[in-house]
Write an enzyme that holds these catalytic residues in place. Sequence first.
Site, mmCIF file in Angstrom:
data_model
loop_
_atom_site.group_PDB
_atom_site.id
_atom_site.type_symbol
_atom_site.label_atom_id
_atom_site.label_comp_id
_atom_site.label_asym_id
_atom_site.label_seq_id
_atom_site.Cartn_x
_atom_site.Cartn_y
_atom_site.Cartn_z
ATOM 1 N N TYR A 92 0.831 -1.206 0.000
ATOM 2 C CA TYR A 92 0.000 0.000 0.000
ATOM 3 C C TYR A 92 0.866 1.257 0.000
ATOM 4 C CZ TYR A 92 -4.000 2.952 1.344
ATOM 5 O OH TYR A 92 -5.000 3.893 1.381
ATOM 6 N N SER A 187 0.991 -7.737 2.258
ATOM 7 C CA SER A 187 0.096 -6.655 2.647
ATOM 8 C C SER A 187 -0.900 -6.359 1.516
ATOM 9 C CB SER A 187 0.916 -5.423 3.034
ATOM 10 O OG SER A 187 0.103 -4.463 3.672
ATOM 11 N N GLN A 188 -0.950 -5.139 0.999
ATOM 12 C CA GLN A 188 -1.805 -4.891 -0.152
ATOM 13 C C GLN A 188 -1.454 -5.847 -1.283
ATOM 14 O OE1 GLN A 188 -2.939 -0.855 -2.190
ATOM 15 N NE2 GLN A 188 -1.116 -1.609 -3.230
ATOM 16 N N ASP A 273 0.150 -8.620 14.192
ATOM 17 C CA ASP A 273 -0.016 -7.662 13.098
ATOM 18 C C ASP A 273 -1.250 -6.807 13.345
ATOM 19 O OD1 ASP A 273 -0.279 -6.285 10.714
ATOM 20 O OD2 ASP A 273 0.037 -8.041 9.442
ATOM 21 N N HIS A 308 3.466 -6.740 11.373
ATOM 22 C CA HIS A 308 3.209 -6.709 9.937
ATOM 23 C C HIS A 308 4.419 -7.158 9.125
ATOM 24 C CE1 HIS A 308 0.655 -5.735 6.637
ATOM 25 N NE2 HIS A 308 1.426 -4.786 6.159
#
Length: 333
Positions: A92, A187-188, A273, A308
């Site tokens: 992201y 992630s994204q 996370d 994360h």
Amino acid sequence: MPAFDLPLKELEHYRPEPEEPADFDEFWRGTLKEAGQTEPVSSVRPVASGLRLTDTWDVTFRGFAGDPVRAWYTRPAGVREPLPAVVEYAGYGRGRGLPHERLTWVNAGYAHLLMDNRGQGDQYGCGGDTPDPHAGAPGGPGPAVRGLLAPRDHHYRRLITDAVRAVAAVRALPGVDGSRIAAVGNSQGGGLALAAAGLVPDLAAALITAPLLCGIRRALDLTDASPYGEITAYLSVRRGAEQAAYRTLSYLEGISFARRAQAPAHFGVGLRDTVCPPSGAYAAFNRYGELTDTAPRKEIHAYPYNGHEGGDAVHVRRQLDWLAGVFGRPGPT
């Protein structure tokens, strides 16, 4: 960061009932049909990257609505035979950056396509090169809330379409074994890899780490970290917009894509996370492939004391070993 989600023993069996619209499949079939009207690749230009062991090309392919999307394509220098390919999606706020930034997959012997994120690239890394010409719908400034009030307007409808088209693009590039394509992301990027797995039936593998857009409703209740926090901040100002927002987000839910996925899958998650809560990743993993005729091979690695960043380089090594097991040695079949 302390653990804040469900205990691991509960996560391992966490299978929330899917909340997906009745026209989920029709929505995505129509979207991808519109995008597939043209040939995927529009230009491939060799570039000097300063790397003697890697050949690099600046690729432009046609994504959502035929929009030009940039990518880096790399191969081990001097290798001519068709190679299995890794399509990688960035996190992201990141763009594709510079061609020498991501060398793990090409050094492992794969062809590698790194997709730029349209309308992103200004928060981390070394920038991006792909604008989003459709970003004028109501919503906040961040990608997570652009077009939040209508499914057809949301940023992720366009970005997920780009992710699918990136698979078509790599198959059209020289020196790629089109039967061995893996989608990879964190992630994204993990959310995009999962969406690609759900929308590309003949994908050969998916490597999904700390995926965004999984268990979205629960994540909005658990964390204020960006990008979920951008959605809650928007709704704190646009009171009464929750129903429209949740309807839009239901078309982007990673659990729904996971249910339809057929490719072998490798997941990773940090149990602390607070950006992408682990319950979302486990919900996607536990329902992965459940709508397919044959349950795909899958595994998940949890890192109890990590956030994360997950397993970081330790997890990447596990990914390398796992993908080699799926594809075999990079090279001709």
